[in-house]
Structures are given as C-alpha cells and as structure tokens.
Design a protein around this motif. Structure first.
Motif, PDB file in Angstrom:
ATOM      1  N   ALA A 189      59.757 128.374  29.406  1.00 17.97           N
ATOM      2  CA  ALA A 189      58.890 128.039  28.028  1.00 17.97           C
ATOM      3  C   ALA A 189      59.365 129.276  27.024  1.00 17.97           C
ATOM      4  O   ALA A 189      59.827 130.270  27.680  1.00 17.97           O
ATOM      5  N   VAL A 190      59.450 128.958  25.990  1.00 13.54           N
ATOM      6  CA  VAL A 190      59.901 129.899  24.972  1.00 13.54           C
ATOM      7  C   VAL A 190      58.667 129.610  23.756  1.00 13.54           C
ATOM      8  O   VAL A 190      58.320 128.613  23.442  1.00 13.54           O
ATOM      9  N   VAL A 191      58.022 130.896  23.351  1.00  9.77           N
ATOM     10  CA  VAL A 191      57.064 131.008  22.522  1.00  9.77           C
ATOM     11  C   VAL A 191      56.987 131.661  21.603  1.00  9.77           C
ATOM     12  O   VAL A 191      57.303 132.908  21.489  1.00  9.77           O
ATOM     13  N   GLY A 192      56.577 131.148  20.235  1.00 12.65           N
ATOM     14  CA  GLY A 192      56.624 132.042  18.893  1.00 12.65           C
ATOM     15  C   GLY A 192      55.824 131.192  17.865  1.00 12.65           C
ATOM     16  O   GLY A 192      55.330 129.939  18.264  1.00 12.65           O
ATOM     17  N   LEU A 193      55.839 132.002  16.785  1.00 10.16           N
ATOM     18  CA  LEU A 193      56.410 133.090  16.460  1.00 10.16           C
ATOM     19  C   LEU A 193      55.460 134.195  16.091  1.00 10.16           C
ATOM     20  O   LEU A 193      54.519 133.812  15.403  1.00 10.16           O
ATOM     21  N   GLY A 194      55.448 135.332  16.629  1.00 11.01           N
ATOM     22  CA  GLY A 194      54.742 136.439  16.367  1.00 11.01           C
ATOM     23  C   GLY A 194      55.239 137.140  15.050  1.00 11.01           C
ATOM     24  O   GLY A 194      55.996 138.002  15.113  1.00 11.01           O
ATOM     25  N   ASN A 195      54.798 136.735  13.886  1.00 13.88           N
ATOM     26  CA  ASN A 195      55.059 137.370  12.638  1.00 13.88           C
ATOM     27  C   ASN A 195      53.939 137.652  11.734  1.00 13.88           C
ATOM     28  O   ASN A 195      54.086 137.765  10.434  1.00 13.88           O
ATOM     29  N   LEU A 215      55.891 129.311  34.849  1.00 16.62           N
ATOM     30  CA  LEU A 215      57.002 129.230  34.202  1.00 16.62           C
ATOM     31  C   LEU A 215      57.756 130.654  33.629  1.00 16.62           C
ATOM     32  O   LEU A 215      57.164 131.491  33.288  1.00 16.62           O
ATOM     33  N   PRO A 216      59.186 130.873  33.690  1.00 18.89           N
ATOM     34  CA  PRO A 216      59.958 131.750  33.057  1.00 18.89           C
ATOM     35  C   PRO A 216      59.580 131.466  31.843  1.00 18.89           C
ATOM     36  O   PRO A 216      59.753 130.549  31.102  1.00 18.89           O
ATOM     37  N   THR A 217      59.181 132.612  31.093  1.00 22.44           N
ATOM     38  CA  THR A 217      58.748 132.691  29.509  1.00 22.44           C
ATOM     39  C   THR A 217      59.012 133.898  28.894  1.00 22.44           C
ATOM     40  O   THR A 217      59.112 134.998  29.339  1.00 22.44           O
ATOM     41  N   VAL A 218      59.582 133.435  27.628  1.00 24.12           N
ATOM     42  CA  VAL A 218      59.889 134.304  26.702  1.00 24.12           C
ATOM     43  C   VAL A 218      58.948 134.411  25.595  1.00 24.12           C
ATOM     44  O   VAL A 218      58.966 133.295  25.013  1.00 24.12           O
ATOM     45  N   ALA A 219      58.480 135.352  25.067  1.00 21.36           N
ATOM     46  CA  ALA A 219      57.837 135.258  24.014  1.00 21.36           C
ATOM     47  C   ALA A 219      58.748 135.799  22.754  1.00 21.36           C
ATOM     48  O   ALA A 219      59.426 136.726  22.856  1.00 21.36           O
ATOM     49  N   VAL A 220      58.560 135.282  21.371  1.00 20.98           N
ATOM     50  CA  VAL A 220      59.483 135.782  20.424  1.00 20.98           C
ATOM     51  C   VAL A 220      58.613 136.286  19.355  1.00 20.98           C
ATOM     52  O   VAL A 220      57.703 135.785  18.766  1.00 20.98           O
TER      53      VAL A 220
END
Lengths: 279, 349
Positions: A189-195, A215-220
């Motif tokens: 999972a790829v989760v975003g966007l922190g803006n 899940l291997p997860t990346v936050a953007v």
C-alpha cells in the motif's frame, strides 16, 4: 543581562567540587533570555549519599553559586534522582517554594514491538499495489499516475481508492470498511498525500490501517509535514513507518515538474517498500 | 484526596513560577497560577469530582485527561471550581469521533473549539451572552476558555510546529472562545435544545475565527438574512474547499435583529434555510481548473456552490449586545461536526 560567558567556568568549578564527593552535576539546558538553567545531579558514585546535602539545600547552594558567577538572579532547576523529580533552587532571596502538580498527562509508552513488525516485500512481480489517494491534491493524482505507469512496466498491477477525509458517523464507518476491503486485495500500500496538517494526520492513520493488515506500506508526505507525520505515527505506536518525503511546496508546481519528480522518486518508493529484486 | 500527578518544587511567587513553568515547557506565555497540591485539592473538592475519573483520551498524544488533570489546568488558568463540570463536558464533546479532534489539532487552519453555553449555568458562571460576549466582557469565560486551551496544550499535546501545523493560529488559541446564548432574548429555542439537549449544556464547534458582519441599512427580516448569507459566502471560507466531506458554519445574531427576524420566521429551521440559500456563489466565481474537484464532490448544483451542503449545517445562536448593527460569523473547519452535551454534576456555588 548577566555574564553568561561565566556559566561554563562556573559549571566546571562546581562539577570539580561535586566530583570530589562522587556527585555529578551536569548542565541540561540554559536559556539566557528566560534566565533559566536546568541541571541534573547524579549521586551514583557518591561515597556517602547521606552525606550529600538534601535536595533543596543542594539546589539552593548551586543556585547561589551560579548567581554569583553570572551576576544576576537566575531560576535554577535541578533534576535530583533522590526526589524523583525536579527541585527549584531559590531564585530570589525569599526562597519560598511550593509543591505543584504537573499539568501534563501520562503519554502511553511506545516501544518498538508494540506495533507490528515492519512488513516488506521483496518483489512486485505479479503483485498488486493499492494506492490511497485523496480529494485535495491534484499533484498526488499526477504522482500516483506516474508510479502506476512505472509499476505496470514491471508487470505489477495497481488500483486507487479515494479517501474523502472526515466523513462522520455511519457514513464514515462504512467508508472505512470499504477502504479495508480495498486493502484486502493488495500486496502493498502507498498512502498519501500529507500536504497539510489534517490530511497528514489522515494519511498516517490510513497508512497504519494498511500496516495493521500486514501490508508493506509507505506514507507519502511533503517536506513541510514530515515532522508532523513522524510524530503522529509515533503517537500511534509506530516507530518505523516508512515515509517518502516529496518537496514542498508540491501542489503549486507545474504538472510536468510533479510528474518528473514522481518518476525520479520511484526507486525511493521501491526501497521503502523493501523491494530487493529487480523483477 | 489522593492525587497522582507528578509533583515538583517550584517558586511560590507568580512571576517566578511563570518563568519556572516556561522552563518546563508549560503554559502559553501568560502568567500562571501555580497548581499547588492544596489549590488543586480544594478545586476538586469544591466541584465534588473524583480526581481519578477519566474524562477522555485526547489526541495527538493519546494521554488520558482525568478530572485531576483538568483541575490542575483549571487552577493554572484561574478558572473557578464551579466550571469543572462544564469544562469536562466540553472535553468529552471534543473527544467525540465526529468532532475530528486529531485532525483539528494538527491542521494548518486556525481552528479552535468554541464552546457555546446554554442553560442556567450561564448565570452561575457569569458566562457572557450580551455585549462583548465573544471577548471583552467580564466574567469567568476567558479563564474557562484558557483552562481548556492549556489542557489541549499540556494533555493533548497540541504544540505549534510539532503537532500543530497551524499557519496563523488565532487569539482564541490562548484564551479560548467561550460564550453563552442570550436565551431570554431569542425568538427560538436555545441552540442546545434545538440539538435535543435541554437545560445546562454546551456545544463545541470548530471555529476558524470570528468575522464581523455589519450593515446599517437592513430593516426587514429577509434583508437581514440575505445580508448574513452573502457575507458568509467568501471564496476563502473553509466551506468552499472541495475536498472535505462537508463543513458547518455558526452565525451569531444580535437580539435586536433576532427579534425582527423572529416576527416573520418563528422556526429557526426557516432562518437556516434562507441564510443557506444566500450563502452560495456561482461556479463562475472560481477559475476553470477548480471545477473538476467541485464537480467530483457534487458541490455544483444548478450552476451554484453552497457554502455548506445543507441548511442544518448552519448553526444559529442569538447573543451579543443591544447596539445591533452587527452579526458575527464563525466559519467552521470541515469536516468537524459540532457536538452538544449536557453538563452533568451538581451546581457548585
């Protein structure tokens, strides 16, 4: 203003005298503007703990020495292990002190291992990546499109799910259930966007949901909100959530620039997911 | 009474204590009352509260706010013990999931939880609801508001630059925003009652700030409502951001205008409806590239975008002085929902 240059010399002198009795006095912090000095006292090596001055008198003695050295009144606080807390040396001749209560709550302790062990994935060949997008940032849509294109070139499928943050009540619960359902069919999972502030909090919350599902997860997040992102993750008990940081400002960049940055950061994304295979 | 907070020796003098507190990372820059064990015990005793009772878990730090901690912060702010039950109700309401406190505390926006007070407690606690009710009138409101803000800082851990990304903040982040409704001069039921809570109650609402609305000309009910509606609908208002699921807005109407409006519109729902109809902008007010997001959010209806999705998301409160001429807008921070709770606990003299 006082002669704060003398602080170092005063500390050296005090430490030397104290060490003769096995007592360590160390400087924690000093603020010239607030006229405050914080010290820590350690009696572990003391020859005779009972022979050392009581905490309040030791604090008063240290305060007096420092005031004479600096030539001004200062507020000295001493972290003395004997009291289990901090003692204030008298900053004035009156020297009256009271016992006060700490207004801060007890923060739940966070230990590595309180959270699930960081999942990674070695190869994306034949796998499916879930992208959580939002309703706020067009730059995030552009970024995700580029990454999905890169993944497709590697034989990896992907899908997106759009979070309208802050849906309340039953609507919110149903929405979150749909998000979890969406994640259930994914391998990463790829989760975003922190803006912004709130969307960063939501990004981390949604990233941790994916993480909790294994899940291997990346936050953007964008650079301006990296500190907040890591703080929120920490406060939720996750000390090692992979976070990909993109430049700030990001959403005001031309589309071509955003897409170029996205392609340039694709390899970083793979590293954070734990990809070790070139497949 | 057994208190469990950590204790520290601190200077007794208020100036010295304030400096001491600053060194600990406490406080908001204003002088503080030292929360001595004796003061906090007296505070809790007067309010008849169990110090160990948990009120709510507060984000972002997820620390548990107990009556003891609320009392410590109340003493520091100079709040009266009689307000402890009101403060606890406000904290509980803020911790409700639909209030979105975690996001609210982190946002780049300037939002602060405003507390609208209903019921007899307004008089007991000298909560202003007339002239100067949003700031400047006397009474306990600033100290109560400050106690809540200190609690948010110390217990919840809302710190600018660390857990709060607020670009500007606002004055109410220090003194809070606590005010009452002038129920006796309102042609409509009290706000809390309209939200199904009778008697002593509070409503917490995420307020981006306060915006004055002033006009000397209106004389008819529809003129007042049209003025209020169009004044709310500025492009930069949070409610017009396409992304969040929705946004609420609160309107404070002075009693003179409320009386005129109330002669024609005896139901507050009708007032909300009419304001809502005017609180809109044509889609042409936005540059073209805004349209896709607004369309995707379903915000464009008959070529117009409403500030809030439904009339019920406009909260009308009657308060303010008899000098008339003004209303006040408190734009909400989407997607936080206002929460109304009864204030429990025996009246404290």
């Amino acid at each position: 203003m006082g002669d704060w240059v003398q602080l170092e010399a005063a500390m050296f002198e005090m430490s030397a005298i104290a060490s003769a009795s096995g007592v360590t006095v160390e400087l924690d912090a000093a603020d010239e503007e607030l006229r405050t000095i914080s010290l820590a006292v350690d009696l572990e090596s003391a020859d005779c703990a009972d022979c050392v001055l009581p905490p309040d008198r030791l604090a008063a003695l240290i305060t007096g020495n420092l005031q004479r050295a600096l030539g001004i009144d200062v507020l000295v606080t001493v972290d003395d292990a004997r009291t289990g807390g901090i003692v204030a040396g008298s900053a004035t001749s009156s020297g009256r002190s009271i016992l006060v209560l700490d207004p801060c709550g007890v923060v739940p302790s966070v230990a590595q291992g309180d959270h699930v062990h960081r999942p990674t994935i070695e190869s994306l060949a034949g796998r499916r990546v879930a992208f959580r997008v939002d309703v706020l940032w067009r730059s995030w849509d552009w970024t995700v499109e580029e990454w999905q294109r890169c993944l497709s070139g590697r034989g990896t499928t992907s899908a997106s799910w759009r979070r309208a943050q802050g849906e309340a009540g039953e609507t919110g619960r149903r929405s979150h259930a749909r998000y979890e359902q969406f994640l259930a069919g994914a391998d990463a999972a790829v989760v975003g966007l922190g803006n912004c502030g709130s969307c960063t909090a939501w990004t981390i919350k949604d990233a941790l949901t994916a993480r909790q599902l294994g899940l291997p997860t990346v936050a953007v997040v964008t650079a301006q909100f990296e500190v907040l992102a890591r703080t929120v993750a920490h406060d939720f008990g996750c000390l090692d959530l992979p976070i990909l940081v993109v430049p700030f400002p990001y959403d005001t960049l031309p589309e071509s620039d955003v897409r170029c940055l996205a392609r340039d950061s694709f390899d970083d994304l793979l590293v954070l997911l734990g990809i070790t295979s070139c497949d | 009474m057994r208190l469990t907070s950590a204790t520290l020796n601190a200077p007794e003098d208020v100036v010295e204590f304030s400096a001491f507190a600053a060194a600990q990372g406490w406080g908001d820059g204003l002088p503080l009352v030292a929360p001595s064990v004796e003061r906090v015990e007296r505070f809790l005793d007067a309010a008849g509260c169990n110090p160990a009772e948990v009120i709510a878990e507060l984000p972002p730090l997820r620390a548990m706010c107990t009556y003891e901690l609320l009392a410590v912060n109340g003493v520091m702010a100079g709040a009266p013990p009689a307000a402890l039950h009101l403060m606890a109700a406000a904290v509980k309401a803020m911790a409700e999931p639909d209030f979105e406190l975690a996001s609210l505390n982190a946002t780049t926006g300037s939002v602060v939880p405003a507390v609208v007070v209903n019921g007899e407690q307004r008089h007991r606690l000298s909560i202003p609801f007339g002239a100067g009710c949003l700031g400047g009138a006397g009474g306990w409101a600033p100290a109560i508001g400050r106690a809540l803000r200190l609690t948010m800082r110390h217990v919840a851990g809302q710190r600018i630059g660390l857990t709060s990304e607020s670009v500007f903040g606002q004055p109410a982040r220090v003194a809070g925003l606590v005010f009452g409704e002038w129920e006796e001069r309102s042609p409509w039921p009290p706000l809390a009652e309209r939200r199904r809570t009778v008697g002593d109650a509070i409503t917490v609402f995420g307020a981006m700030g306060t915006m004055n609305i002033c006009d000397l000309q209106p004389a008819e009910p529809d003129e007042f409502l049209e003025l209020i509606g169009v004044s709310l609908a500025s492009r930069g208002a949070n409610g017009f951001i396409a992304g969040p699921a929705y946004s609420e807005t609160m309107i404070a109407i002075n009693p003179v205008w409320a009386e005129i409006i109330g002669r024609k519109y005896t139901n507050a729902d009708d007032v909300q409806q009419l304001i809502w109809e005017h609180a809109q902008l044509p889609i042409e007010a936005w540059p073209e590239h805004y349209r896709p997001a607004l369309e995707r959010a379903g915000r464009i209806i008959n070529g117009r975008v409403s500030l809030v999705l439904e009339p019920s998301q406009l909260l009308v409160v009657v308060c303010g002085g008899l000098g008339a001429l003004h209303a006040h807008a408190l734009h909400g921070w989407g997607p936080s929902s206002a929460i109304t709770f009864a204030v429990d606990g025996p009246p404290v003299s």
